[in-house]
Design an enzyme around this catalytic site. Structure first.
Site, short mmCIF file in Angstrom:
data_model
loop_
_atom_site.label_atom_id
_atom_site.label_comp_id
_atom_site.label_asym_id
_atom_site.label_seq_id
_atom_site.Cartn_x
_atom_site.Cartn_y
_atom_site.Cartn_z
N CYS A 15 0.85 -1.19 0.00
CA CYS A 15 0.00 0.00 0.00
C CYS A 15 0.88 1.24 0.00
O CYS A 15 1.76 1.38 0.86
CB CYS A 15 -0.90 -0.02 1.23
SG CYS A 15 -1.87 1.49 1.41
N CYS A 21 -1.13 6.37 6.81
CA CYS A 21 -2.47 5.99 7.28
C CYS A 21 -2.42 5.39 8.68
O CYS A 21 -3.19 5.78 9.55
CB CYS A 21 -3.09 5.00 6.30
SG CYS A 21 -4.55 4.15 6.91
N CYS A 24 -2.85 -0.21 8.74
CA CYS A 24 -2.34 -1.57 8.49
C CYS A 24 -0.87 -1.66 8.90
O CYS A 24 0.02 -1.56 8.06
CB CYS A 24 -2.49 -1.93 7.01
SG CYS A 24 -4.19 -2.04 6.47
N CYS A 98 -7.89 0.63 -1.17
CA CYS A 98 -7.37 0.13 0.10
C CYS A 98 -7.36 -1.39 0.04
O CYS A 98 -8.34 -2.01 -0.38
CB CYS A 98 -8.23 0.61 1.27
SG CYS A 98 -7.74 -0.09 2.86
N GLN A 222 -20.24 -6.63 12.60
CA GLN A 222 -18.83 -6.97 12.44
C GLN A 222 -18.38 -6.71 11.00
O GLN A 222 -19.09 -7.02 10.05
CB GLN A 222 -18.61 -8.44 12.79
CG GLN A 222 -18.87 -8.77 14.25
CD GLN A 222 -17.69 -8.45 15.15
OE1 GLN A 222 -16.71 -7.84 14.72
NE2 GLN A 222 -17.78 -8.84 16.41
N TYR A 251 -24.24 -6.61 25.60
CA TYR A 251 -23.67 -5.79 24.52
C TYR A 251 -24.15 -6.36 23.19
O TYR A 251 -23.35 -6.58 22.26
CB TYR A 251 -22.14 -5.78 24.55
CG TYR A 251 -21.47 -5.51 25.88
CD1 TYR A 251 -21.25 -4.21 26.31
CD2 TYR A 251 -21.03 -6.55 26.68
CE1 TYR A 251 -20.61 -3.95 27.52
CE2 TYR A 251 -20.40 -6.31 27.90
CZ TYR A 251 -20.19 -5.01 28.31
OH TYR A 251 -19.56 -4.76 29.50
N GLU A 272 -28.71 -4.08 25.41
CA GLU A 272 -27.87 -3.16 24.64
C GLU A 272 -28.26 -1.72 25.00
O GLU A 272 -29.44 -1.40 25.09
CB GLU A 272 -28.07 -3.41 23.14
CG GLU A 272 -27.51 -2.37 22.21
CD GLU A 272 -26.01 -2.23 22.30
OE1 GLU A 272 -25.54 -1.09 22.46
OE2 GLU A 272 -25.31 -3.26 22.22
N ASP A 320 -19.71 -9.49 24.62
CA ASP A 320 -18.86 -9.01 23.53
C ASP A 320 -18.67 -7.51 23.72
O ASP A 320 -19.25 -6.69 23.01
CB ASP A 320 -19.52 -9.33 22.18
CG ASP A 320 -18.61 -9.02 21.00
OD1 ASP A 320 -17.46 -8.58 21.22
OD2 ASP A 320 -19.05 -9.22 19.85
N CYS A 347 -12.28 -8.12 21.24
CA CYS A 347 -11.44 -7.62 20.14
C CYS A 347 -10.15 -7.02 20.68
O CYS A 347 -9.41 -6.36 19.95
CB CYS A 347 -12.20 -6.60 19.30
SG CYS A 347 -12.79 -5.17 20.23
#
Length: 393
Positions: A15, A21, A24, A98, A222, A251, A272, A320, A347
């Site tokens: 990239c 950026c 990544c 991208c 997601q 969540y 939620e 989550d 995550c």
């Protein structure tokens, strides 16, 4: 080290804006090496609690993001650019293609940028507050192919709206809905409160684990559906559902995990805080004909505390939380409610390790952690971990 997928022959791409950026960080590392690094990171953090199983990578780790956001700006010479904010700044880095974003979404954003001059649409200037177009958000249903375009404007009026829609759909007839989102505040938030559907239904649908989900502009969904399906299948398997359990989906967002698990449980309760997400969750349950699931707009910790105070019980808790992890108030409420199994999806393995420390000190033992690479070429990893109440398998 053995992995579920091997990627020695993965073709390397580069990239041009990788260093500016900042999205990544692993762009210059082979995909196999990325998986090794992520496995090592998760193992270092979670091995003190339980066995860490081999990471599940992607067969095709490029262009996986089904949600693409572009910010618009104008250079001093009048050139209109679109792209992302340079890391830790509000300078816009121009991006045409991208390597992790959906290619169709990138093409739509490029063509919108090309239409601005002929429609006399000015880009928004953060310093002066003048201009109209702030951002474009594109969401694509991986299974359905449906595409939503969200134009984030500084005011509710889009010049020559009907002609703009006609021209954009002429270029991209695959677009199924277009929404204007009005963000007229000086804020770093992308989306504002007001929305106006100018073409189509105002939402798209996608299919995950055999269930159909309605996705609106503000819905959390997601970004990597291929890996998410694998992750959710593992989470539901770890829950050990037999059809007799009362399940809490904390969540819950638009209800994805709870709805996918509903066929195997007696009852599912989704909690939620985001009211827009709760509305989508209710619609999704109805659309999938799930009559044993109900949703509540509330803080999950407070909701569970109230359940425990009223003598209510739950057998399984799916959680989550956001990247920051759970609050101690939430975990205290979870322990008080006393589910036999907690399936913790995260995550961020760092905050997950912190939270596992609390759970294992308060009556639970971890029985295994399973990493999934939902974010190739970035430093992020999703992990699902099973916690079992001590003395009860």
């Amino acid at each position: 080290m053995e992995f579920e997928n091997r990627h020695k022959n993965q073709k390397k791409k580069v990239c041009p804006v990788m260093k500016k950026c900042g999205g990544c960080r692993y762009q210059d590392i082979s995909y196999e090496r990325q998986l090794e690094l992520k496995q090592a990171q998760v193992a270092k953090l979670l091995k003190p609690f339980c066995r860490v199983y081999p990471i599940t990578g992607m067969e095709h780790p490029y262009h996986y993001r089904n949600k693409v956001h572009a910010v618009f700006d104008r250079l001093k010479d009048g050139t209109i650019i679109s792209g992302v904010y340079e890391e830790k700044t509000h300078r816009v880095v121009p991006v045409d293609d991208c390597l992790i974003e959906d290619e169709k979404a990138d093409a739509i954003i490029r063509d919108i940028r090309g239409m601005l001059r002929s429609f006399k649409i000015k880009t928004y200037d953060e310093d002066t507050g003048y201009g109209l177009l702030r951002h474009v958000l594109v969401r694509r249903g991986f299974a359905t192919g449906q595409i939503m375009v969200v134009l984030v404007l500084g005011s509710p009026i889009l010049p020559s709206k009907n002609n703009f829609i006609r021209e954009l759909r002429k270029l991209h007839p695959e677009i199924t809905t277009i929404v204007i989102n009005v963000n007229d505040k000086k804020t770093s938030m992308v989306l504002g409160e007001k929305e106006n559907v100018i073409y189509g239904k105002g939402y798209i649908e996608d299919v995950l684990c055999g269930q159909t989900f309605r996705i609106s502009p503000k819905s959390f969904y997601q970004v990597n559906p291929v890996q998410t399906e694998k992750l959710y299948q593992k989470a539901i398997k770890l829950a050990g559902l037999t059809g007799k359990e009362r399940v809490i989906d904390a969540y819950c967002g638009i209800g994805t995990i709870g709805i996918c698990a509903a066929n195997r449980a007696r009852e599912v309760i989704g909690v939620e805080l985001n009211r827009d997400a709760v509305r989508d969750a209710v619609r999704n349950a109805k659309m999938n004909e799930k009559k044993n699931i109900s949703f509540y707009g509330a803080d999950a910790g407070e909701f569970m505390t109230q359940m425990a105070a009223q003598g209510e019980r739950a057998d399984v808790l799916f959680m989550d939380p956001p990247r920051s992890g759970s609050s101690e108030a939430f975990m205290r409420a979870a322990v008080r409610l006393g589910p036999k199994r907690i399936v913790y999806i995260s995550c961020n393995p760092e905050t997950q390790a912190r939270d596992l420390n609390y759970f294992t000190a308060n009556g639970y033992r971890a029985q295994g952690a399973y990493p999934y690479d939902c974010f190739p070429f970035t430093g992020h990893t999703e992990t699902v971990c099973l916690l079992v109440k001590s003395g009860k398998a």
